[in-house]
Design an enzyme around this catalytic site. Sequence first.
Site, PDB file in Angstrom:
ATOM      1  N   GLU A 115       0.818  -1.210   0.000  1.00  0.00           N
ATOM      2  CA  GLU A 115       0.000   0.000   0.000  1.00  0.00           C
ATOM      3  C   GLU A 115       0.853   1.262   0.000  1.00  0.00           C
ATOM      4  O   GLU A 115       1.883   1.308   0.642  1.00  0.00           O
ATOM      5  CB  GLU A 115      -0.876   0.011   1.258  1.00  0.00           C
ATOM      6  CG  GLU A 115      -1.850  -1.132   1.268  1.00  0.00           C
ATOM      7  CD  GLU A 115      -2.681  -1.188   2.543  1.00  0.00           C
ATOM      8  OE1 GLU A 115      -2.746  -0.186   3.276  1.00  0.00           O
ATOM      9  OE2 GLU A 115      -3.261  -2.258   2.773  1.00  0.00           O
ATOM     10  N   CYS A 128       2.961   8.357   2.001  1.00  0.00           N
ATOM     11  CA  CYS A 128       3.223   7.368   3.041  1.00  0.00           C
ATOM     12  C   CYS A 128       3.547   6.055   2.321  1.00  0.00           C
ATOM     13  O   CYS A 128       2.707   5.515   1.613  1.00  0.00           O
ATOM     14  CB  CYS A 128       1.984   7.238   3.918  1.00  0.00           C
ATOM     15  SG  CYS A 128       2.113   5.926   5.137  1.00  0.00           S
ATOM     16  N   CYS A 135       4.695  -7.651   7.775  1.00  0.00           N
ATOM     17  CA  CYS A 135       5.618  -7.193   8.822  1.00  0.00           C
ATOM     18  C   CYS A 135       5.798  -8.317   9.827  1.00  0.00           C
ATOM     19  O   CYS A 135       4.854  -9.040  10.131  1.00  0.00           O
ATOM     20  CB  CYS A 135       5.066  -5.950   9.518  1.00  0.00           C
ATOM     21  SG  CYS A 135       6.192  -5.282  10.777  1.00  0.00           S
ATOM     22  N   CYS A 139       2.552  -6.364  15.941  1.00  0.00           N
ATOM     23  CA  CYS A 139       1.785  -5.475  16.832  1.00  0.00           C
ATOM     24  C   CYS A 139       0.309  -5.890  16.721  1.00  0.00           C
ATOM     25  O   CYS A 139      -0.210  -6.024  15.601  1.00  0.00           O
ATOM     26  CB  CYS A 139       1.981  -4.017  16.448  1.00  0.00           C
ATOM     27  SG  CYS A 139       3.725  -3.543  16.493  1.00  0.00           S
ATOM     28  N   CYS A 142      -2.432  -3.921  14.567  1.00  0.00           N
ATOM     29  CA  CYS A 142      -2.051  -3.460  13.230  1.00  0.00           C
ATOM     30  C   CYS A 142      -2.398  -4.500  12.168  1.00  0.00           C
ATOM     31  O   CYS A 142      -2.027  -5.667  12.287  1.00  0.00           O
ATOM     32  CB  CYS A 142      -0.551  -3.160  13.230  1.00  0.00           C
ATOM     33  SG  CYS A 142       0.125  -2.860  11.590  1.00  0.00           S
ATOM     34  N   CYS A 360      -2.764   1.329   8.101  1.00  0.00           N
ATOM     35  CA  CYS A 360      -1.708   0.562   7.458  1.00  0.00           C
ATOM     36  C   CYS A 360      -2.079  -0.909   7.314  1.00  0.00           C
ATOM     37  O   CYS A 360      -2.461  -1.561   8.256  1.00  0.00           O
ATOM     38  CB  CYS A 360      -0.435   0.833   8.257  1.00  0.00           C
ATOM     39  SG  CYS A 360       0.572  -0.474   8.812  1.00  0.00           S
TER      40      CYS A 360
END
Length: 373
Positions: A115, A128, A135, A139, A142, A360
């Site tokens: 993205e 951004c 990832c 977290c 997220c 995100c």
Amino acid sequence: MEPPGQTIRPSTAEPETARQSAYDLPFTGLERRLVADGLRPIHARSLWKALHRESGVPLRENAAFLPPLRRWIDHHLGDTGTLHTTPPAIVADIASSAGLTRKFLLRLDDGQTIETVAMGYPGRFTVCASTQAGCAMGCVFCATGQMGFSRHLRPGEIVTQVLHARNALALAGRTGLRNLVLMGMGEPLHNYDAVLTALEIISDTRGLNLGPSKITISTVGVVPGILRLAEEKRGYHLAVSLHGATDEERSALVPAGKRWPLAQLIAACKTYCTTTGRRIFFEWTLIAGTNDTPAQAARLATLLTGLDAHVNLIPLNPTGGYHGGTTSAAAATEFQRVLRTAGIPSTIRQRRGIDVAAGCGQLRTAREKTAHH
Ligand code: SAH
Ligand code: SF4
């Protein structure tokens, strides 16, 4: 998924691809390549300008190229050449928030999707960008963390996100790329070398010319990466995602907090401030009843005492894989008041474009869900 502590491997763990992108190369790399093939620095400057300033115009149609460069391009950037300039494919391009936010879902050559968001303000916009597909940091709130880690992005895959956003907005009559934030998918300091090469390319005055003071690297708190940035004195802004002011509370949201406890993290931030002379931004995603109480604000203020800090408070964008809810406006204001009383400046940020899943990783998640149903 592996625990975050185990996933920090060198950023050379890149996917196998037959050809490198011309966008992976900093100017000196491109120049070296051309000069080794008997061309002159002027050819390198002309090609670089076409790649980074005028991208969108097919190279073969560029009338400004001298014949030797033209021949080199036919040979090296053609279908069988060693380099390519193929842009990522656009899977989705969505405008929202009264047209001020534009979100792109891009497909890379191996099918991974990432993205990129352009956030507009009158007369200027911020891009951004993502630094990884997925990832590894996990977290809990997220959407990117919830999908796990696929791979690191190569420098050119970061550079072309910025170019794509700039070109798409220029077509819509909007110019004024002012800032870049690495707050899209992924942990930038887990992919240190590729990210720093990309930023060198993006900062180049002959190209996109976005200087280090216009660029913010946002990290979950990868201490060795912060210390390396401090040592190399690159001058980028640093944003550190905290979300908790005790190790226990933080690690429950940010598993990487177990690997790099707050004492180490804050010490690294102090080193960053002293060696670079820069203020550090701290990000705090406000989650109702979890980390938005006045007592937690007071602990945060104590933690940051003595640092040149600015806190960005981000009301949670709820995600499918996490039960927490967003903070109330009243709790956010009270949190900010406690920080202010303790002398810590802060801003409440609205994550814009919730209508296009601008949190995100949320657009990719939404698309994959649709594709599976
Ligand atoms: N990996 C880096 C940069 C990408 S995340 C980092 O963690 O800093 C950018 C910011 O968005 C981080 O502060 C992150 O905690 C925050 N964020 C992620 N998901 C969110 C959500 N659903 N709602 C609000 N903020 C979120
Ligand atoms: Fe990764 Fe940042 Fe999301 Fe954490 S918040 S999972 S570090 S992208």
